[in-house]
Enzyme design. Sequence first.
Site, mmCIF file in Angstrom:
data_model
loop_
_atom_site.group_PDB
_atom_site.id
_atom_site.type_symbol
_atom_site.label_atom_id
_atom_site.label_comp_id
_atom_site.label_asym_id
_atom_site.label_seq_id
_atom_site.Cartn_x
_atom_site.Cartn_y
_atom_site.Cartn_z
ATOM 1 N N LYS A 218 0.859 -1.188 0.000
ATOM 2 C CA LYS A 218 0.000 0.000 0.000
ATOM 3 C C LYS A 218 0.888 1.229 0.000
ATOM 4 O O LYS A 218 1.999 1.208 0.563
ATOM 5 C CB LYS A 218 -0.898 0.027 1.254
ATOM 6 C CG LYS A 218 -1.685 1.330 1.429
ATOM 7 C CD LYS A 218 -2.377 1.410 2.766
ATOM 8 C CE LYS A 218 -3.027 2.783 2.929
ATOM 9 N NZ LYS A 218 -3.739 2.921 4.213
ATOM 10 N N GLU A 287 -7.523 11.939 13.011
ATOM 11 C CA GLU A 287 -6.659 10.806 13.305
ATOM 12 C C GLU A 287 -5.674 11.109 14.418
ATOM 13 O O GLU A 287 -4.814 11.972 14.287
ATOM 14 C CB GLU A 287 -5.897 10.384 12.042
ATOM 15 C CG GLU A 287 -5.090 9.113 12.220
ATOM 16 C CD GLU A 287 -4.516 8.607 10.918
ATOM 17 O OE1 GLU A 287 -3.723 7.647 10.963
ATOM 18 O OE2 GLU A 287 -4.846 9.163 9.855
ATOM 19 N N GLU A 331 -7.381 -2.252 3.161
ATOM 20 C CA GLU A 331 -6.561 -1.084 3.500
ATOM 21 C C GLU A 331 -6.572 -0.847 5.002
ATOM 22 O O GLU A 331 -5.535 -0.560 5.621
ATOM 23 C CB GLU A 331 -7.094 0.144 2.756
ATOM 24 C CG GLU A 331 -6.333 1.421 3.017
ATOM 25 C CD GLU A 331 -6.960 2.635 2.336
ATOM 26 O OE1 GLU A 331 -6.557 3.755 2.688
ATOM 27 O OE2 GLU A 331 -7.850 2.458 1.468
#
Length: 479
Positions: A218, A287, A331
């Site tokens: 990724k 986040e 993901e």
Amino acid sequence: MDPFALTDSSRLVSRARRIDDPSFRAAFEAIETPRVVWGAPEESTVIGGGAAATLTASGPDRFATIRDGADRLFASGDVHAGTEAARPRLFGGFAFHEAATDGEPWTSFPEAWFVFPRVQVTAADNGTWVTVNAVGPDVTATDVERRLDEAVTTFDALGAADREADDHGTDASDGTADPDRNPDRPGIVSRHRTTTRAEWRTGVEAAVDRIRQGDLEKVVLAQALAAELRDDAPRCAMIDRLRHRYPNCYPFLIETDAAGTPDAAGTPDETGTPDAAGAAFVGATPERLVSMRGRTVETDALAGTTGRGETPEEDEWLASELAADRKNGHEHDLVVEAIRDQLEPFTASISTGDRRIKRLAEVQHLHTPITADLAATTHVLELVEALHPTPAVGGLPPAAALETIRETEPFDRGWYAAPVGWIDAAGNGTFTVGIRSAVFERRQATLFAGVGIVADSDADEEWDEIQLKYRPILNELED
């Protein structure tokens, strides 16, 4: 490089006292630059101003250099806070990688920079407090207590003026009650994308090829959007609105290049004023990178995104589709597994919560909370260094992802997607990931947003997702 010009005879003195509650805007505009604002769903809101001391570092050892400088600074402390929330703290951040601040708009941002405010206003559960800090060889408790008396008088007067204005039904410039009464948005005159749609498609397709060939699992690719503004961005109004409109996020504002920073002896000059502000890094990030208190650690895996629906039914449908989507689920799992692996060397136990949907104004994310108990006493910056960058903003394997980012992105990330937060004397702290963010310098703004690329990513869909992630900041600029 010595991160903090502290002589053997230097000392830190800090005093705090409860004050009459001024409005957010009144407190922000009363303090000198450089200013910081910090907020969190489970923490007090802090406004800091001036620089009693700064720590700066660069290179691969920047995390350790700041940690050592913070330890030296706080070791000299004579602190009476009155309440834990008002304790003195360092606020700042790091560059995403070495040399990430070489280009515009980051030239005034070091690779690591932390400020120890001269004045700190904290809105806590047990009232509002003002903390006055000083650092230097000639600092005395008497001087700091005199400055504290002056600060209390100033902020008490602001609080009284706000109440009087409210009693008379006039606008007290209080963005707390109604942030939309803050100054108008500045308006956007022109926009410039650093990445065209064709360039974006080429970069994503090249990354997907690397993933399918096994070189990557990724990678997170980002874009930058430069905007010329009609008027100066009203920083106070902007961060005030962000902290109200995104109550589940972490709003932050950090000015780094204003007047009033310390000289080589660690002594600030007296030229920092609210009108002397330079560049600022501003955002409302969903986040959290890590929060540490004692031996308890909390962090979040946040990856996988969809939009919001126009009706409650459509919103629920989109959330269900996100939860069931294989690409987004894969993901997200990569991020969870990587965070657990990065924390494991420090911990006695790790617990992963249930995956859930985190809803924000424009988007919804897959979210998994992670908690851990440390096996030994640890400084929060050790965890920050171990966790950054998570696969949610970098990729896997980290080295290959960073190489892809540097080859693909035609701009410097600077502090975008990097750790931003605070440290206290005990080595505790909270750090977020600097996304949903922008750099402001008077009538210029540069916005940043990124998306995770995996084997079945579609370039056009990822382009659309980035446009959604620009919205929190664009909404504060468009008139």
